[in-house]
Design a protein around this motif. Structure first.
Motif, PDB file in Angstrom:
ATOM      1  N   VAL A 140       5.116  -4.257  18.202  1.00 24.72           N
ATOM      2  CA  VAL A 140       4.832  -4.543  19.611  1.00 24.72           C
ATOM      3  C   VAL A 140       5.633  -5.745  20.089  1.00 24.72           C
ATOM      4  CG1 VAL A 140       2.567  -3.452  19.613  1.00 24.72           C
ATOM      5  CG2 VAL A 140       2.779  -5.863  18.941  1.00 24.72           C
ATOM      6  N   THR A 141       6.801  -5.932  19.489  1.00 15.69           N
ATOM      7  CA  THR A 141       7.692  -7.000  19.961  1.00 15.69           C
ATOM      8  C   THR A 141       7.952  -6.872  21.452  1.00 15.69           C
ATOM      9  OG1 THR A 141       8.767  -7.014  17.793  1.00 15.69           O
ATOM     10  CG2 THR A 141       9.923  -8.105  19.609  1.00 15.69           C
ATOM     11  N   ALA A 142       8.121  -5.620  21.895  1.00 13.24           N
ATOM     12  CA  ALA A 142       8.250  -5.320  23.322  1.00 13.24           C
ATOM     13  C   ALA A 142       7.015  -4.529  23.744  1.00 13.24           C
ATOM     14  CB  ALA A 142       9.521  -4.513  23.582  1.00 13.24           C
ATOM     15  N   PRO A 143       5.997  -5.179  24.320  1.00  7.99           N
ATOM     16  CA  PRO A 143       4.757  -4.469  24.665  1.00  7.99           C
ATOM     17  C   PRO A 143       4.974  -3.289  25.605  1.00  7.99           C
ATOM     18  CG  PRO A 143       4.453  -6.844  24.807  1.00  7.99           C
ATOM     19  CD  PRO A 143       5.923  -6.611  24.631  1.00  7.99           C
ATOM     20  N   ALA A 144       6.025  -3.323  26.408  1.00  9.37           N
ATOM     21  CA  ALA A 144       6.275  -2.206  27.310  1.00  9.37           C
ATOM     22  C   ALA A 144       6.741  -0.953  26.560  1.00  9.37           C
ATOM     23  CB  ALA A 144       7.316  -2.603  28.355  1.00  9.37           C
ATOM     24  N   ALA A 145       7.147  -1.129  25.306  1.00  4.46           N
ATOM     25  CA  ALA A 145       7.625   0.015  24.526  1.00  4.46           C
ATOM     26  C   ALA A 145       7.156  -0.121  23.079  1.00  4.46           C
ATOM     27  CB  ALA A 145       9.148   0.116  24.588  1.00  4.46           C
ATOM     28  N   PRO A 146       5.842  -0.010  22.821  1.00  2.00           N
ATOM     29  CA  PRO A 146       5.351  -0.105  21.437  1.00  2.00           C
ATOM     30  C   PRO A 146       5.958   1.009  20.583  1.00  2.00           C
ATOM     31  CG  PRO A 146       3.624   0.690  22.921  1.00  2.00           C
ATOM     32  CD  PRO A 146       4.758   0.244  23.781  1.00  2.00           C
ATOM     33  N   ARG A 147       6.370   0.641  19.372  1.00  2.00           N
ATOM     34  CA  ARG A 147       7.091   1.586  18.510  1.00  2.00           C
ATOM     35  C   ARG A 147       6.318   1.811  17.219  1.00  2.00           C
ATOM     36  NH1 ARG A 147      11.022   0.652  14.568  1.00  2.00           N
ATOM     37  NH2 ARG A 147      11.014  -1.579  15.107  1.00  2.00           N
ATOM     38  N   ALA A 148       5.995   3.072  16.925  1.00  2.00           N
ATOM     39  CA  ALA A 148       5.289   3.411  15.687  1.00  2.00           C
ATOM     40  C   ALA A 148       6.195   3.144  14.493  1.00  2.00           C
ATOM     41  CB  ALA A 148       4.865   4.871  15.706  1.00  2.00           C
ATOM     42  N   ILE A 149       5.696   2.391  13.510  1.00  2.00           N
ATOM     43  CA  ILE A 149       6.515   2.051  12.336  1.00  2.00           C
ATOM     44  C   ILE A 149       5.869   2.479  11.030  1.00  2.00           C
ATOM     45  CG2 ILE A 149       7.710   0.132  13.432  1.00  2.00           C
ATOM     46  CD1 ILE A 149       5.748  -1.754  12.048  1.00  2.00           C
ATOM     47  N   GLY A 150       4.660   2.981  11.057  1.00  2.83           N
ATOM     48  CA  GLY A 150       4.042   3.396   9.803  1.00  2.83           C
ATOM     49  C   GLY A 150       2.671   4.000   9.999  1.00  2.83           C
ATOM     50  N   SER A 151       2.247   4.755   9.004  1.00  4.59           N
ATOM     51  CA  SER A 151       0.897   5.323   8.977  1.00  4.59           C
ATOM     52  C   SER A 151       0.411   5.307   7.540  1.00  4.59           C
ATOM     53  CB  SER A 151       0.890   6.740   9.547  1.00  4.59           C
ATOM     54  OG  SER A 151       1.673   7.608   8.744  1.00  4.59           O
ATOM     55  N   TRP A 152      -0.893   5.325   7.372  1.00  9.17           N
ATOM     56  CA  TRP A 152      -1.515   5.216   6.044  1.00  9.17           C
ATOM     57  C   TRP A 152      -2.827   5.976   6.079  1.00  9.17           C
ATOM     58  CZ3 TRP A 152      -6.144   3.060   4.433  1.00  9.17           C
ATOM     59  CH2 TRP A 152      -6.264   2.752   3.063  1.00  9.17           C
ATOM     60  N   SER A 153      -3.105   6.776   5.048  1.00  7.10           N
ATOM     61  CA  SER A 153      -4.299   7.631   5.094  1.00  7.10           C
ATOM     62  C   SER A 153      -4.945   7.806   3.731  1.00  7.10           C
ATOM     63  CB  SER A 153      -3.938   9.002   5.680  1.00  7.10           C
ATOM     64  OG  SER A 153      -2.910   9.617   4.904  1.00  7.10           O
ATOM     65  N   ILE A 154      -4.895   6.796   2.868  1.00  6.96           N
ATOM     66  CA  ILE A 154      -5.528   6.914   1.552  1.00  6.96           C
ATOM     67  C   ILE A 154      -7.050   6.872   1.666  1.00  6.96           C
ATOM     68  CG2 ILE A 154      -5.841   5.744  -0.662  1.00  6.96           C
ATOM     69  CD1 ILE A 154      -2.934   5.010  -0.646  1.00  6.96           C
ATOM     70  N   ALA A 155      -7.582   6.002   2.502  1.00  5.64           N
ATOM     71  CA  ALA A 155      -9.043   5.901   2.653  1.00  5.64           C
ATOM     72  C   ALA A 155      -9.604   7.160   3.298  1.00  5.64           C
ATOM     73  CB  ALA A 155      -9.396   4.684   3.501  1.00  5.64           C
ATOM     74  N   HIS A 156     -10.828   7.525   2.904  1.00  4.55           N
ATOM     75  CA  HIS A 156     -11.476   8.665   3.551  1.00  4.55           C
ATOM     76  C   HIS A 156     -11.774   8.379   5.018  1.00  4.55           C
ATOM     77  CE1 HIS A 156     -12.426  10.451  -0.485  1.00  4.55           C
ATOM     78  NE2 HIS A 156     -12.161  11.521   0.217  1.00  4.55           N
ATOM     79  N   PHE A 157     -12.095   7.106   5.317  1.00  4.75           N
ATOM     80  CA  PHE A 157     -12.419   6.746   6.701  1.00  4.75           C
ATOM     81  C   PHE A 157     -12.068   5.274   6.898  1.00  4.75           C
ATOM     82  CE2 PHE A 157     -14.747   5.913  10.545  1.00  4.75           C
ATOM     83  CZ  PHE A 157     -14.824   7.143  11.188  1.00  4.75           C
ATOM     84  N   ALA A 158     -11.241   4.984   7.889  1.00  5.68           N
ATOM     85  CA  ALA A 158     -10.864   3.611   8.215  1.00  5.68           C
ATOM     86  C   ALA A 158     -11.774   3.112   9.331  1.00  5.68           C
ATOM     87  CB  ALA A 158      -9.405   3.539   8.639  1.00  5.68           C
ATOM     88  N   TYR A 159     -12.722   2.235   8.992  1.00  3.22           N
ATOM     89  CA  TYR A 159     -13.677   1.714   9.965  1.00  3.22           C
ATOM     90  C   TYR A 159     -13.072   0.609  10.822  1.00  3.22           C
ATOM     91  CZ  TYR A 159     -17.561   4.091   7.581  1.00  3.22           C
ATOM     92  OH  TYR A 159     -18.404   5.032   7.049  1.00  3.22           O
ATOM     93  N   ASP A 160     -12.268  -0.253  10.203  1.00  5.18           N
ATOM     94  CA  ASP A 160     -11.743  -1.418  10.922  1.00  5.18           C
ATOM     95  C   ASP A 160     -10.486  -1.899  10.214  1.00  5.18           C
ATOM     96  OD1 ASP A 160     -11.513  -3.424  12.764  1.00  5.18           O
ATOM     97  OD2 ASP A 160     -13.391  -4.441  12.251  1.00  5.18           O
ATOM     98  N   VAL A 161      -9.716  -2.725  10.907  1.00  6.95           N
ATOM     99  CA  VAL A 161      -8.492  -3.297  10.347  1.00  6.95           C
ATOM    100  C   VAL A 161      -8.410  -4.772  10.723  1.00  6.95           C
ATOM    101  CG1 VAL A 161      -7.065  -1.221  10.160  1.00  6.95           C
ATOM    102  CG2 VAL A 161      -7.253  -2.386  12.367  1.00  6.95           C
ATOM    103  N   ALA A 162      -7.684  -5.534   9.900  1.00 12.66           N
ATOM    104  CA  ALA A 162      -7.408  -6.940  10.198  1.00 12.66           C
ATOM    105  C   ALA A 162      -6.039  -7.273   9.627  1.00 12.66           C
ATOM    106  CB  ALA A 162      -8.480  -7.850   9.604  1.00 12.66           C
ATOM    107  N   ILE A 163      -5.330  -8.173  10.292  1.00 10.30           N
ATOM    108  CA  ILE A 163      -3.994  -8.579   9.851  1.00 10.30           C
ATOM    109  C   ILE A 163      -3.969 -10.091   9.674  1.00 10.30           C
ATOM    110  CG2 ILE A 163      -1.553  -8.704  10.470  1.00 10.30           C
ATOM    111  CD1 ILE A 163      -1.889  -6.151  12.092  1.00 10.30           C
ATOM    112  N   ASP A 164      -3.411 -10.528   8.542  1.00  7.60           N
ATOM    113  CA  ASP A 164      -3.181 -11.947   8.301  1.00  7.60           C
ATOM    114  C   ASP A 164      -1.832 -12.074   7.600  1.00  7.60           C
ATOM    115  OD1 ASP A 164      -3.283 -14.660   7.879  1.00  7.60           O
ATOM    116  OD2 ASP A 164      -5.372 -14.665   7.237  1.00  7.60           O
ATOM    117  N   GLY A 165      -0.858 -12.611   8.311  1.00  8.73           N
ATOM    118  CA  GLY A 165       0.490 -12.705   7.757  1.00  8.73           C
ATOM    119  C   GLY A 165       1.065 -11.316   7.530  1.00  8.73           C
ATOM    120  N   ARG A 166       1.517 -11.072   6.300  1.00  9.35           N
ATOM    121  CA  ARG A 166       2.082  -9.766   5.953  1.00  9.35           C
ATOM    122  C   ARG A 166       1.064  -8.852   5.300  1.00  9.35           C
ATOM    123  NH1 ARG A 166       5.476  -8.600   9.122  1.00  9.35           N
ATOM    124  NH2 ARG A 166       6.175  -6.928   7.727  1.00  9.35           N
TER     125      ARG A 166
END
Length: 422
Positions: free
Chosen positions: A334-360
């Motif tokens: 989201v470097t450019a919010p006017a043009a968010p770009r998909a860079i990855g997906s992940w689906s190992i968990a059966h259900f993703a309830y929530d996410v958090a980001i800290d650094g990398r």
């Protein structure tokens, strides 16, 4: 070694009975079925101790044999043995046709194998949901016991708020996780909590509407009726999603009103505010949308498609992650919010309830599985491992180098170092 071989051979000795001795074909079939039944036992006794399953202890995923395979064989053996008994009973009464030996035994073997496969397949599915083939992680944590049943979590640099059946428990986070105050007591169905830094206004969402509580202490006030889907606080406002509307309510107001905002094409599910870029992010049934606050309203500036409803949003510098429930996680640049770009997906968990980001690092709350830890990178996300010891993780927040986990199994708030090792 000779004593070990003798010990292995003893249970594999077959003593014929009188009834089956009357038919050579029956004797051959019985020997085949019994050998198949005892083969796993005898092979297991002769195997090294480290490779044998020890029931009652945790299995080793790397050496586990598929239960579907084992139970299919055992089901076929058991079905064949039952079919043989039925066929022999029919022969003693002079019956033939579909009650004859070949027909009954073949049918019983097929039925037994089918039942064994079904049971084994379900056991394998449950096992896979437990381990998921990832490295186990054991981050040290501190925890605080929670009152009632917790349902929601919010955090800023100074406090953590936990909403639930007993109200909202507010913890001080600078020197640990110490309970400061219990607020919104008596408010039923709390599903959303939000803190407005740095003022510490508290926003609480429930089926009856959005309530605002002043900093420190004091009663709250209903400022927006209607079931709240999401809310996020800023320095002077709280953004609230109700059905297909996102509205802006001032923190200082104490009465219900019709607040300015925008109407969407479908209901909003999650909100997150990027203070560095002054951008409000929202998810709907099929889109990730960026809004810019303009005056007392919102201007849509960009969007990206989602293949489902985004449940939660996390923002980390130039990266945004969306928890998609059973569809996993989607990550955007989201470097450019006017043009968010998909860079990855992940689906190992059966259900993703929530996410958090800290650094990398990207943390994924996966309910009964625990917390998955991923490394953000391009072009792919790398799974570092799974922390099962953090309980039933239903909500996350990362602030100030720490990640907070809402553990609904132990009714506890947990805190770990985001950059923990191993």
């Amino acid at each position: 070694m000779d004593s070990l071989i003798h010990a292995v051979r003893v249970p594999c000795v077959i003593r014929p009975n009188r009834v089956s001795d009357r038919s050579p074909a029956a004797r051959r079939l019985r020997r085949t079925l019994t050998a198949a039944l005892l083969l796993p036992l005898c092979a297991n006794l002769g195997a090294p101790a480290w490779s044998r399953p020890c029931y009652g202890q945790q299995d080793n995923p790397a050496h586990r044999t598929s239960r579907a395979k084992i139970l299919t064989v055992l089901g076929a053996v058991l079905g064949g043995a039952i079919g043989l008994a039925v066929a022999k009973g029919s022969e003693s009464q002079g019956r033939h046709g579909c009650l004859g030996l070949p027909c009954v035994v073949v049918g019983s073997v097929a039925i037994g194998a089918g039942v064994g496969f079904a049971i084994g397949h379900e056991a394998d599915r449950r096992y896979d949901s437990r381990y998921r083939g990832v490295v186990p992680l054991h981050p040290p944590s501190i925890s605080a016991e929670l009152a009632g049943q917790p349902t929601a979590l919010a955090a800023d640099d100074a406090a953590i708020a936990i909403g639930g059946t007993e109200g909202v428990q507010v913890f001080e986070s600078r020197s640990g996780i110490l309970l400061q105050v219990l607020r919104a007591r008596g408010l039923n169905g709390i599903s959303i909590v939000a803190l407005a830094p740095p003022t510490e206004w508290l926003a609480v969402g429930s089926p009856s509407g959005l309530y605002l509580f002043p900093p420190g202490k004091g009663p709250g006030a209903l400022v927006r009726p209607g079931e709240v889907a999401a809310a996020v606080g800023t320095t002077h406002h709280v953004y609230v999603a109700v059905n297909d509307r996102i509205e802006i309510a001032p923190l200082s107001d104490d009465s219900t009103a019709s607040w300015p905002g925008v109407t969407l094409a479908s209901p909003a599910h999650a909100l997150a505010y990027d203070a560095g870029r002054s951008v409000l992010w929202a998810t709907t049934d099929r889109d990730l949308i960026a809004f810019r606050p303009v005056g007392d309203s919102l201007e849509r500036i960009g969007s990206a498609p989602l293949d489902g409803a985004g449940q939660r949003i996390a923002i980390g510098h130039d990266t945004l992650a969306v928890a998609m429930g059973e569809r996993g996680v989607r990550v955007f640049d989201v470097t450019a919010p006017a043009a968010p770009r998909a860079i990855g997906s992940w689906s190992i968990a059966h259900f993703a309830y929530d996410v958090a980001i800290d650094g990398r690092r990207l943390f994924v709350a996966a309910g009964p599985e625990g917390v998955y830890v991923l490394e953000l990178g391009s072009p792919a996300l790398r799974t570092l491992g799974l922390a099962r010891g953090l309980g039933f993780a239903s909500a996350l927040a990362s602030r100030g180098g720490y990640t907070y986990i809402l553990d609904r199994r132990a009714n506890a708030l947990r805190r770990i170092l985001s950059a923990f090792l191993g």
